[in-house]
Design an enzyme around this catalytic site. Sequence first.
Site, short mmCIF file in Angstrom:
data_model
loop_
_atom_site.label_atom_id
_atom_site.label_comp_id
_atom_site.label_asym_id
_atom_site.label_seq_id
_atom_site.Cartn_x
_atom_site.Cartn_y
_atom_site.Cartn_z
N ASN A 7 39.53 10.46 -12.40
CA ASN A 7 39.06 10.88 -11.07
C ASN A 7 37.87 11.81 -11.31
OD1 ASN A 7 38.65 11.93 -8.55
ND2 ASN A 7 40.77 12.68 -8.27
N ARG A 94 39.65 6.39 -9.59
CA ARG A 94 39.74 6.71 -8.17
C ARG A 94 38.32 6.63 -7.60
NH1 ARG A 94 39.68 12.32 -5.07
NH2 ARG A 94 40.30 11.53 -3.03
N HIS A 183 43.05 9.44 1.29
CA HIS A 183 44.37 9.68 0.68
C HIS A 183 45.20 8.37 0.64
CE1 HIS A 183 44.32 14.13 2.21
NE2 HIS A 183 43.95 14.11 0.94
N ARG A 244 39.15 22.79 6.66
CA ARG A 244 38.50 21.79 7.52
C ARG A 244 39.10 21.82 8.91
NH1 ARG A 244 39.31 16.76 3.58
NH2 ARG A 244 39.60 18.15 1.82
N ILE A 334 51.83 21.23 0.51
CA ILE A 334 52.59 21.85 1.61
C ILE A 334 53.81 20.99 1.93
CG2 ILE A 334 52.48 22.52 4.05
CD1 ILE A 334 49.43 23.04 3.61
N GLU A 387 49.64 10.06 -7.03
CA GLU A 387 48.45 9.22 -6.85
C GLU A 387 48.01 8.58 -8.16
OE1 GLU A 387 47.04 12.71 -4.48
OE2 GLU A 387 45.76 11.20 -3.55
P1 ADP Z 1 45.06 19.12 -2.90
O1 ADP Z 1 44.86 18.56 -1.53
O2 ADP Z 1 43.90 19.93 -3.39
O3 ADP Z 1 45.60 18.12 -3.91
P2 ADP Z 1 47.73 20.24 -2.94
O4 ADP Z 1 48.40 18.96 -2.55
O5 ADP Z 1 48.02 20.79 -4.27
O6 ADP Z 1 46.19 20.21 -2.68
O7 ADP Z 1 48.17 21.33 -1.84
C1 ADP Z 1 47.67 22.62 -1.80
C2 ADP Z 1 48.38 23.36 -0.68
O8 ADP Z 1 49.77 23.39 -0.98
C3 ADP Z 1 47.93 24.82 -0.48
O9 ADP Z 1 47.75 25.10 0.89
C4 ADP Z 1 49.12 25.59 -0.98
O10 ADP Z 1 49.30 26.76 -0.26
C5 ADP Z 1 50.28 24.67 -0.65
N1 ADP Z 1 51.44 25.05 -1.44
C6 ADP Z 1 51.64 24.89 -2.75
N2 ADP Z 1 52.83 25.44 -3.11
C7 ADP Z 1 53.37 25.95 -1.98
C8 ADP Z 1 54.58 26.65 -1.67
N3 ADP Z 1 55.46 26.94 -2.61
N4 ADP Z 1 54.77 27.03 -0.40
C9 ADP Z 1 53.88 26.76 0.55
N5 ADP Z 1 52.74 26.09 0.34
C10 ADP Z 1 52.49 25.70 -0.91
#
Ligand code: ADP
Length: 400
Positions: A7, A94, A183, A244, A334, A387
């Site tokens: 990627n 990707r 995605h 965003r 999240i 992914e």
């Molecule tokens: P990306 O889209 O860059 O791949 P991720 O899927 O890793 O991002 O998601 C990042 C988000 O996940 C951030 O908003 C982070 O706060 C949230 N996140 C990661 N761990 C936790 C947790 N334990 N509790 C709440 N939110 C979390």
Amino acid sequence: MNVLVINAGSSSLKYQLLNMENESVMASGLVERIGDAKGVLTHKKMNGADEEKTVIERAIPNHKEGLHLVVDLITDPEKGVIKDKKEIYAIGHRVVQGGEQFNTSIRIDESIKQAIRDNNPLAPLHNPANLVGIEVAEELFPGTPNVAVFDTEFHQTMPPKAFLYGLPYEYYKELRIRRYGFHGTSHKYVAKKAASVIGKKLEDVNVITVHLGNGCSMAAVKKGKCIDTSMGMTPLAGVMMGTRSGDFDPAIIPYLVKHKGMNVHDLDDVFNKKSGLKGICGLNDMRDIHAKVEQGDEMARLALDMFVYRVKKYIGAYTAALGTLDIVAFTAGIGENDDIARKEICEDMEGLGILFDADKNKGRFASPQAIHKDGSKVQVWVIPTNEELQIAQDTVSTLS
Ligand code: ADP
């Protein structure tokens, strides 16, 4: 059969080497700050459940040099995971924007590279970088097949009523302005997995996939086919995200130009980097937002309420679009880790057939977990996304 997944970003290169006999990760890593005075390569070799980490800090002038370092690490006689790069069966890339040309992954040749290039105007930050990754891989792995797996391909099944905007139709024809969605590999993987964990075929269920990470998107998947998704022509649309905006009234754009004297660059910057959760409360990481909410911070509470409300509304809209809903599947940072956000999204949805179980929901999940009550008409699951595995699977199936 080993597959390398790449990627490539404008100054980064993320990779994973998978053994597709058992779909396990052999090594993975990230090359960052390519072109800076000091680049960083963080490499992880998997030893069963343990990982052995190597960090290299030095100037990495270009992607070729970066990938060269990766090849050296994975073929290192002592620390490596394979003896020779020829042990890599194929490379899966990707690629963010496949436009309307690609509704499936495809083996890369000159004409495919040109088609990816033709889509550069639709994804100017991503496709050119993805192409660099492809060209560097072709140079370093002569004779090894390269496959493009597009973020947009899963969404190409959307009907025109879902992918067209209410704009002059010629904009679609002349400028390719339409909803593409992103995605896609995550939505595909999660929808498939959601069906399999409840013992059904994907063709027999309707799923709403809820990908909530830094970028957030949702998809309505009817009997295996995506019929709608929340991101649009770009990944700015849909639910509110970390930085965003998500959906808003487009008339705000000329209003800002008029009243704030903003230009195209300013607008792009604000909508992509200074909006969403960050625009409301100054924070974009959900963990920080929860900490502030705990302390009674009203703006953090408002940002969380707005985030939750928008996801809820999309679940309602996609239930209507699907007609009947079998599964809601949460995924990404999240979706997999944030039990508070999941609870607030799924509570008070009995009218849609969702009986949420707050006890089962508690915690972070690294494997599929049901979070609905027994007897819930709609099942709700946390399904960790993968992914890279989806890209590797698509690479293998494209070549076979
Ligand atoms: P990306 O889209 O860059 O791949 P991720 O899927 O890793 O991002 O998601 C990042 C988000 O996940 C951030 O908003 C982070 O706060 C949230 N996140 C990661 N761990 C936790 C947790 N334990 N509790 C709440 N939110 C979390």
